[in-house]
Enzyme design. Sequence first.
Site, short mmCIF file in Angstrom:
data_model
loop_
_atom_site.label_atom_id
_atom_site.label_comp_id
_atom_site.label_asym_id
_atom_site.label_seq_id
_atom_site.Cartn_x
_atom_site.Cartn_y
_atom_site.Cartn_z
N ASP A 197 1.14 -1.16 -0.24
CA ASP A 197 0.25 0.10 -0.19
C ASP A 197 0.96 1.44 -0.18
O ASP A 197 2.39 1.38 -0.18
CB ASP A 197 -0.67 0.01 1.39
CG ASP A 197 -1.84 -1.01 1.28
OD1 ASP A 197 -2.54 -1.24 -0.04
OD2 ASP A 197 -2.58 -1.36 2.60
N LYS B 114 -5.17 2.21 -2.92
CA LYS B 114 -6.46 3.11 -2.98
C LYS B 114 -5.51 4.05 -2.48
O LYS B 114 -6.14 4.64 -2.00
CB LYS B 114 -7.59 2.41 -2.21
CG LYS B 114 -7.56 1.57 -2.33
CD LYS B 114 -8.64 0.34 -1.83
CE LYS B 114 -8.53 -0.63 -1.75
NZ LYS B 114 -7.11 -1.53 -0.81
N MET C 199 -8.55 8.20 10.15
CA MET C 199 -9.38 8.73 8.45
C MET C 199 -10.07 9.97 8.26
O MET C 199 -10.42 9.76 7.57
CB MET C 199 -9.38 7.49 7.46
CG MET C 199 -8.79 6.76 7.59
SD MET C 199 -9.78 5.39 6.56
CE MET C 199 -10.45 4.41 8.13
N1 SAH Z 1 -4.15 -0.44 8.88
C1 SAH Z 1 -3.32 1.17 9.18
C2 SAH Z 1 -4.34 2.05 9.53
C3 SAH Z 1 -5.32 2.68 8.18
S1 SAH Z 1 -6.15 3.16 7.34
C4 SAH Z 1 -2.67 1.07 11.09
O1 SAH Z 1 -3.40 0.43 11.43
O2 SAH Z 1 -2.19 2.39 11.63
C5 SAH Z 1 -5.66 4.92 7.61
C6 SAH Z 1 -5.46 5.61 8.05
O3 SAH Z 1 -4.67 5.33 9.54
C7 SAH Z 1 -4.59 7.25 7.53
O4 SAH Z 1 -6.00 8.01 7.20
C8 SAH Z 1 -4.68 8.34 9.61
O5 SAH Z 1 -5.77 8.41 10.08
C9 SAH Z 1 -3.60 6.97 9.99
N2 SAH Z 1 -2.75 6.74 9.56
C10 SAH Z 1 -1.85 5.54 8.97
N3 SAH Z 1 -0.55 6.56 9.81
C11 SAH Z 1 -0.89 7.55 9.69
C12 SAH Z 1 0.43 7.84 10.49
N4 SAH Z 1 2.18 7.92 10.31
N5 SAH Z 1 0.08 9.20 10.77
C13 SAH Z 1 -0.72 9.38 11.12
N6 SAH Z 1 -1.61 8.79 10.92
C14 SAH Z 1 -1.40 7.54 9.95
#
Ligand code: SAH
Length: 527
Positions: free
Chosen positions: A35, A57, A172
């Site tokens: 991803d 996506k 998100m």
């Molecule tokens: N599976 C991932 C989440 C995926 S959804 C996890 O466990 O972290 C994607 C969302 O994750 C983004 O919209 C944001 O809200 C959050 N996200 C992912 N990486 C991030 C980061 N480095 N800093 C802040 N938010 C993050």
Amino acid sequence: MSGIVYLVGAGPGDPGLMTRRSLELIAAADAILYDRLIPPGALDGARSDALLRYVGKEPGAAALTQEQTNELLVELGRSGKRVVRLKGGDPFVFGRGGEEAEALAAAGVPFEVVPGVTAGVAAPAYAGIPVTHRDAASAVAFVTGHEDPDKGDSALDWDALGCFPGTLVFYMGIRQLPLIAERLLAAGREPGEAVAVVERGTHPGQRTVVDTLAGIAARVEAEDVRPPAITLVGAVAELRDTIAWLERRSLHGEVVAVTRARAQASGLAERLRELGAEVVETPAIRIQPRPVEGELRAAIDRIDEYAVVCFTSPNGVRLFFDALAGEAVAGGGEAVVGGGDPVGAGAEAVAGGRDARALAGAVVAAIGPGTAAELSRRGVRADVVPERFVAEALVEALAPVEVEGRRVLVARAAEARSVLPDALRERGAEVDDVALYETVAEPLTEAQLADLERATYVTFTSSSTVRFLVGSGARPPAGARIVSIGPVTSATAEEQGLTVDVEAERHDIDGLVDALIADATSRRVPA
Ligand code: SAH
């Protein structure tokens, strides 16, 4: 043969937060489907023949639908491959990993789940916010902020979130933040409740904005906070005043370009990273080892004959030991296991070359602490290390060592000055002055040029780093501050039309870092 699919979490962005298991699986994979939100360099350890495929996506971008990704995973798994499905954070926290596992289970394809550090915990942690706390939050809820809070069939129970007894962590949700705040207020949460938004959490450019539930939406808009970001609602956000740590590091938020050759850059880069900087490596220069033949070969073969061996750079040490190890000693097995060796005459020669013991009889001199450290990594404690690391100082430091009529090896860079060999010859030494490597120009890649454009500081550790960078056609960006290790380097920079903003008082790496910190600190607006 049946393959296997690994649903792997890559953590929130800091490469150091990838698990050991994830790195092992990436290194072994036949195929990796990844991803967008995976850490920089996450795929560096992949096999060169592995299939790497982006399946993220992104709004507007042509990528696979979730169904297509599921099908691809099943297909690759069935074809007997070891497949890594690499996702940001944790695969089962808003990562659609559950759906992929269902598809694999339905198809009878074996799989394994490798959890990762999830952004909802890690981004707050890096901002100095614990998601639970004995006095401030006994529960935490992970909530999707993705859906439109106004749509009738919302899967979210806003009333329940309104009275949830603990921290709310929204993934998100940055675009929907005004609506989320409005809904939470309507559901009874206090307007004065603390909210933190952490943008690019755990990345070098992490940014945190804290306000009240009533004020956060306007604040985020004004500060132009962008995804990916985590929104955290709850009293724990106030703890940040006391325990923020990353953003208090002296170089947090700075992007520092290191222009030395990659083989020399790691020490400086590591120190800058520890201080919180994002380091971009932009060397227009590369170390080219000389083949082990001619003079170099001769020196290695007669290594036992030297009374003194001088090293003038960490690279020289590294390449000298490589040459030593890679070359069988003249006479082969006999030199290695000969004489009264307990292995006995007639034993097979031991494979490989020689090691630090080849220097047992020599006085070993290092030009400075970096070179001495590289020697000590190979089990050799330097006998002579001058206080200042220039050739003249090494000449002085060698004054008490008897060299007249004796053989001395100076192992160095092809383009080095001849101060040291000349001085030793003057004292009657028989000097072998041997080049182990040369530094050659190498134009920056597109990615490196883009990195350089973002730099807030550009560091020059020698005149040659200036000449090579400018010579390659690259230039520090207009707003960046230029840091030089000392007056010689500064003069070269000025000659090349650059304005030096910061010059180190001590002309070594530590001195350069100190000067950079002092400059960054003096320019920082007090919080
Ligand atoms: N599976 C991932 C989440 C995926 S959804 C996890 O466990 O972290 C994607 C969302 O994750 C983004 O919209 C944001 O809200 C959050 N996200 C992912 N990486 C991030 C980061 N480095 N800093 C802040 N938010 C993050």
